[in-house]
Write a protein that holds these residues in place. Structure first.
Motif: not given
Length: 347
Positions: A186-201, A219-229
């Motif tokens: 959804a708009p203003r959600s955690l976003g697709r990148t966070a969803g992608l990382v969450y799916k793989h964990v 990349d490592a930067t976006r992965t870490r940002q998603a993990l923090r969120a």
């Protein structure tokens, strides 16, 4: 969250030899397509490729659409499936334009002289209320023509075609359900990148940042940002060995905290109304092409139907404006529940 595993039109239990042949051929093709897709995470645009590069390869939405088609094939135990963009959109969480573009990319041949060098191939042209039919490229099927096989490919007992099919349905449905959630789509959600990382964990797994960058293509930067969120909202926790899912984590609760709960459900309802309206219009077109139709005896869409006097009583007359179909009015009538034809209710 909807359970995509329940939408399984195939009822074969393995007792029908023809079903086993189709199931084995489907499993073989889906196995190969998924293995190749997993081995090429960068192909899906996760490595921040340029816009021109992504137009010829894809993004994570392209992979999600490929997974949706593979899921439909596994559910139907067929190599060719019919799928409209609204259904794919509902099951992946991506919008119609994004789904259209993903299908185009998947159907674009790497070699212009060989249509089978694409990921998927369009079969025929959609007619009437039917959607486009798709199949995986034949490069994902080994041996002779899949549709003409006369025996089931030998497999270990622990991975029979029926078991492999069930595993594909469970895994693909679970992956898509994670992506098609308000918390990530959804708009203003955690976003697709966070969803992608969450799916793989996955549940019970512990992954490092390096492992996640390889599996997601990020990349490592976006992965870490998603993990923090994800950690901030209580979905993931960090251990000395890596990242894992929090016990009893509740993605639905996060959607409510972010005030995005219900976004995708509203969109699915809108798509359902649009499909109903399209079915009504296709029925109208079919009726207009009939000989001996009784034009003056068909009821108005807003009139009470006291007697079934039409030569096609299932549908009322489609709204008109200046002699043309008034689709806006028709959609409003469908949304208001005025049009309750059996065919529309079943759509």
């Amino acid at each position: 969250m909807r359970d995509l595993r329940s939408r399984n039109p195939a009822t074969g239990d393995g007792s029908d030899e023809g079903f086993l042949v189709r199931c084995a051929a489907m499993v073989e093709a889906v196995d190969a397509a998924q293995a190749r897709a997993n081995a090429m995470p960068g192909l899906w645009g996760g490595d921040r490729a340029s816009s021109s590069r992504r137009s010829s390869t894809g993004t994570h939405s392209t992979r999600a659409v490929l997974d949706a088609l593979c899921l439909y094939m596994a559910q139907a135990a067929q190599l060719t499936v019919e799928a409209d963009v609204r259904r794919i959109s509902a099951d992946t969480g991506y919008g119609l334009t994004t789904v259209h573009e993903a299908l185009r990319r998947l159907a674009t041949a790497a070699d212009e002289a060989s249509p089978e060098s694409a990921w998927i191939v369009r079969e025929g042209t959609p007619e009437g209320a039917h959607a486009q039919r798709y199949r995986l490229s034949r490069k994902f099927s080994t041996g002779t023509e899949a549709g003409n096989r006369t025996q089931v490919r030998a497999r270990p007992a622990a991975a029979s075609p029926l078991q492999a099919r069930s595993q594909h349905i469970a895994r693909l449905a679970k992956n898509l359900q994670t992506l098609a959630h308000d918390t990530f789509a959804a708009p203003r959600s955690l976003g697709r990148t966070a969803g992608l990382v969450y799916k793989h964990v996955d549940e019970g797994s512990v992954l490092t940042v390096d492992e996640l960058t390889r599996s997601t293509g990020l990349d490592a930067t976006r992965t870490r940002q998603a993990l923090r969120a994800l950690h901030l909202h209580g979905l993931l926790s960090r251990t000395e060995h890596g990242w894992t899912r929090e016990e009893n984590c509740d993605v639905d609760s996060v959607a409510h905290v972010l005030n995005v709960a219900g976004h995708l459900e509203v969109r699915r309802a809108r798509y359902a109304d649009e499909r109903h309206c399209w079915a009504w219009w296709q029925a109208e077109v079919q009726w207009m092409s009939r000989r001996g139709k009784q034009r003056r005896r068909r009821r108005s869409p807003t009139a009470a139907q006291l007697l079934s006097v039409s030569d096609r009583p299932d549908y009322p007359r489609y709204p008109r404006s200046e002699g043309r179909g008034d689709h806006r009015t028709a959609l409003a009538l469908v949304r208001a529940g005025t049009v309750n034809a059996p065919a529309l209710r079943a759509a």
